[in-house]
Structures are given as C-alpha cells and as structure tokens.
Design a protein around this motif. Structure first.
Motif, mmCIF file in Angstrom:
data_model
loop_
_atom_site.group_PDB
_atom_site.id
_atom_site.type_symbol
_atom_site.label_atom_id
_atom_site.label_comp_id
_atom_site.label_asym_id
_atom_site.label_seq_id
_atom_site.Cartn_x
_atom_site.Cartn_y
_atom_site.Cartn_z
ATOM 1 N N LEU A 86 45.510 28.030 40.369
ATOM 2 C CA LEU A 86 44.557 28.979 40.939
ATOM 3 C C LEU A 86 43.199 28.802 40.282
ATOM 4 C CD1 LEU A 86 46.715 32.231 40.933
ATOM 5 C CD2 LEU A 86 46.088 30.866 42.919
ATOM 6 N N PRO A 87 42.117 29.046 41.027
ATOM 7 C CA PRO A 87 40.799 29.008 40.389
ATOM 8 C C PRO A 87 40.745 30.026 39.255
ATOM 9 C CG PRO A 87 40.591 29.107 42.784
ATOM 10 C CD PRO A 87 42.036 29.347 42.455
ATOM 11 N N GLU A 88 39.961 29.725 38.216
ATOM 12 C CA GLU A 88 39.886 30.586 37.049
ATOM 13 C C GLU A 88 38.451 30.976 36.713
ATOM 14 O OE1 GLU A 88 41.731 28.380 33.901
ATOM 15 O OE2 GLU A 88 43.723 29.090 34.452
ATOM 16 N N VAL A 89 38.305 32.186 36.219
ATOM 17 C CA VAL A 89 37.044 32.639 35.646
ATOM 18 C C VAL A 89 37.129 32.312 34.162
ATOM 19 C CG1 VAL A 89 35.523 34.602 35.244
ATOM 20 C CG2 VAL A 89 36.922 34.513 37.331
ATOM 21 N N HIS A 90 36.218 31.476 33.667
ATOM 22 C CA HIS A 90 36.260 31.043 32.272
ATOM 23 C C HIS A 90 35.437 31.929 31.342
ATOM 24 C CE1 HIS A 90 38.471 27.441 33.207
ATOM 25 N NE2 HIS A 90 37.534 27.028 34.029
ATOM 26 N N ALA A 91 34.278 32.385 31.802
ATOM 27 C CA ALA A 91 33.410 33.168 30.925
ATOM 28 C C ALA A 91 32.380 33.932 31.744
ATOM 29 C CB ALA A 91 32.690 32.257 29.932
ATOM 30 N N VAL A 92 31.928 35.038 31.172
ATOM 31 C CA VAL A 92 30.807 35.798 31.718
ATOM 32 C C VAL A 92 29.804 35.912 30.589
ATOM 33 C CG1 VAL A 92 30.036 38.019 32.633
ATOM 34 C CG2 VAL A 92 32.250 37.080 33.337
ATOM 35 N N ARG A 93 28.561 35.561 30.871
ATOM 36 C CA ARG A 93 27.525 35.573 29.837
ATOM 37 C C ARG A 93 26.324 36.391 30.288
ATOM 38 N NH1 ARG A 93 28.057 29.200 28.685
ATOM 39 N NH2 ARG A 93 30.007 29.322 27.521
ATOM 40 N N ALA A 94 25.788 37.174 29.376
ATOM 41 C CA ALA A 94 24.542 37.897 29.623
ATOM 42 C C ALA A 94 23.418 37.049 29.040
ATOM 43 C CB ALA A 94 24.581 39.264 28.962
ATOM 44 N N VAL A 117 41.396 34.025 39.093
ATOM 45 C CA VAL A 117 41.937 34.900 38.052
ATOM 46 C C VAL A 117 41.132 34.808 36.766
ATOM 47 C CG1 VAL A 117 44.270 34.814 38.997
ATOM 48 C CG2 VAL A 117 43.585 33.120 37.316
ATOM 49 N N ALA A 118 41.100 35.945 36.055
ATOM 50 C CA ALA A 118 40.499 36.012 34.718
ATOM 51 C C ALA A 118 41.627 36.328 33.739
ATOM 52 C CB ALA A 118 39.424 37.090 34.669
ATOM 53 N N PRO A 119 41.588 35.779 32.531
ATOM 54 C CA PRO A 119 42.631 36.068 31.545
ATOM 55 C C PRO A 119 42.725 37.567 31.262
ATOM 56 C CG PRO A 119 41.188 34.306 30.776
ATOM 57 C CD PRO A 119 40.576 34.867 32.024
ATOM 58 N N GLU A 120 43.877 38.022 30.786
ATOM 59 C CA GLU A 120 44.098 39.441 30.483
ATOM 60 C C GLU A 120 43.101 40.005 29.478
ATOM 61 O OE1 GLU A 120 45.961 41.999 31.657
ATOM 62 O OE2 GLU A 120 46.384 40.592 33.273
ATOM 63 N N VAL A 150 35.448 44.473 34.335
ATOM 64 C CA VAL A 150 36.290 43.576 35.129
ATOM 65 C C VAL A 150 37.483 44.361 35.646
ATOM 66 C CG1 VAL A 150 37.856 41.590 35.041
ATOM 67 C CG2 VAL A 150 35.652 41.455 33.931
ATOM 68 N N ASP A 151 37.735 44.247 36.942
ATOM 69 C CA ASP A 151 38.941 44.803 37.559
ATOM 70 C C ASP A 151 39.723 43.640 38.147
ATOM 71 O OD1 ASP A 151 38.128 47.405 37.006
ATOM 72 O OD2 ASP A 151 37.191 47.674 38.975
ATOM 73 N N ARG A 152 41.010 43.673 37.965
ATOM 74 C CA ARG A 152 41.859 42.638 38.567
ATOM 75 C C ARG A 152 42.406 43.169 39.883
ATOM 76 N NH1 ARG A 152 41.322 42.208 33.582
ATOM 77 N NH2 ARG A 152 41.216 40.219 32.539
ATOM 78 N N GLU A 153 42.290 42.360 40.910
ATOM 79 C CA GLU A 153 42.779 42.720 42.242
ATOM 80 C C GLU A 153 43.874 41.740 42.636
ATOM 81 O OE1 GLU A 153 38.817 44.569 44.264
ATOM 82 O OE2 GLU A 153 39.116 42.423 44.493
ATOM 83 N N GLU A 154 44.584 42.092 43.672
ATOM 84 C CA GLU A 154 45.653 41.220 44.156
ATOM 85 C C GLU A 154 45.118 39.853 44.577
ATOM 86 O OE1 GLU A 154 48.662 41.786 47.687
ATOM 87 O OE2 GLU A 154 48.732 43.495 46.297
ATOM 88 N N THR A 155 43.911 39.841 45.127
ATOM 89 C CA THR A 155 43.349 38.597 45.654
ATOM 90 C C THR A 155 42.347 37.926 44.723
ATOM 91 O OG1 THR A 155 41.638 39.848 46.799
ATOM 92 C CG2 THR A 155 43.649 39.355 48.037
#
Length: 105
Positions: free
Chosen positions: A17-25, A61-64, A80-85
């Motif tokens: 699955l595609p992954e979110v690796h990081a969020v940066r300000a 997906v983003a890690p827990e 961050v909210d995790r959704e089914e999709t």
C-alpha cells in the motif's frame, strides 16, 4: 497566504500500500507550509477546506506512532486521523487565511 501542502514522492521499498513517510512544517517564500512525503506509488491527495480546517485525504497508510511537527502561525494545529480508505491530515488554519496546494511527483 500560506502554502499548505507540497506532496513529494520519495523512493520506497516494495510495499503493498502507498505510505505516508513524514509530515514537515516549513516556510516557503515567507509563508508557512506543510510538506507531506509519501511513497512514489501514492496517488494525488484530495484537498478541501472546511471552515478553519484544510483536510488532506491521502489514499495511503501512516504508521501508528506517526510523529507530527509543531506548527507556527498562521497554522494553528495539525492532526492525523486514520480512515478505512487512507489517512486524513487535518490542518487548522484561521478561516480568513488563504491557502494553496501543489503536488510534486
């Protein structure tokens, strides 16, 4: 004006699955910005404004224990909210502050 989102594709090992690796300000041209680094197979995000929130819906997906950066004004919060999709990134911005979004493959 703030630059809210710049999606950057990063090289990733073979994943299902595609992954979110990081969020940066960060700051771009003296504007507060949020950069979201994702795996190269991530489709473009859906980005909408709802009142004082900019919602970034990522089809991956983003890690827990996903760490989020501290933000500075005019940004007021980041969740961050995790959704089914996928993953929903909620960016709190004062209602009168304009935003723009861009995607960089």
């Amino acid at each position: 004006m703030i630059a809210v989102v710049g999606l950057l594709a990063t090289m990733a090992a073979a994943v299902s699955l595609p992954e979110v690796h990081a969020v940066r300000a960060t700051w771009i041209d003296q504007r507060a910005a949020i950069r979201i680094l994702v795996s190269e197979d991530m489709p473009p995000a859906e980005i909408v404004r709802e009142g004082e929130e900019v919602l970034v819906r990522l089809p991956g997906v983003a890690p827990e224990n996903f760490p989020l950066p501290t933000v500075e004004r005019p940004l007021e919060g980041l969740w961050v909210d995790r959704e089914e999709t996928g993953t929903l990134l909620r960016i709190n911005v004062a209602e009168g502050v304009p935003y723009e979004a861009s995607y960089e493959p």
